[in-house]
Design a protein around this motif. Sequence first.
Motif, short mmCIF file in Angstrom:
data_model
loop_
_atom_site.label_atom_id
_atom_site.label_comp_id
_atom_site.label_asym_id
_atom_site.label_seq_id
_atom_site.Cartn_x
_atom_site.Cartn_y
_atom_site.Cartn_z
N ALA A 1 -1.59 4.66 5.96
CA ALA A 1 -2.16 5.75 5.13
C ALA A 1 -1.26 6.97 5.13
N ILE A 2 -0.73 7.34 6.28
CA ILE A 2 0.14 8.51 6.36
C ILE A 2 1.46 8.26 5.63
N THR B 1 0.88 8.62 1.92
CA THR B 1 0.74 10.04 1.60
C THR B 1 2.09 10.73 1.62
N LYS C 1 3.08 12.16 -2.01
CA LYS C 1 2.78 13.59 -2.19
C LYS C 1 4.03 14.47 -2.16
N SER D 1 10.61 13.48 3.75
CA SER D 1 9.30 12.85 3.62
C SER D 1 9.43 11.38 3.25
#
Length: 95
Positions: A29-30, A33, A37, A43
Amino acid sequence: MQLNDKWQGLCWPMMDFLRCVTAALIYFAISITAVAKYSDGASKAAGVFGFFATIVFAIDFYLIFNEVAKFLKQGDSADEATARKTEARCWGHGL
């Protein structure tokens, strides 16, 4: 810390199994994201490493699942063998 000796009532292989599943889901999930995002390179790199960690935890999850399944099958066969011996003793004595 030898927690397995202190808390013998817990099923430690099942606890390890749940830890792996939870970690894999959280990392997945992270990672999604981080990649979706944010658009900077750091990132995206974090997302790739997160996906790699998800794969590692998923492999651990699979290996632990196989060990727990083998353990449960051995427990079932041992219970059946004990039940057969008990039944044989009871029938042999006319009970």
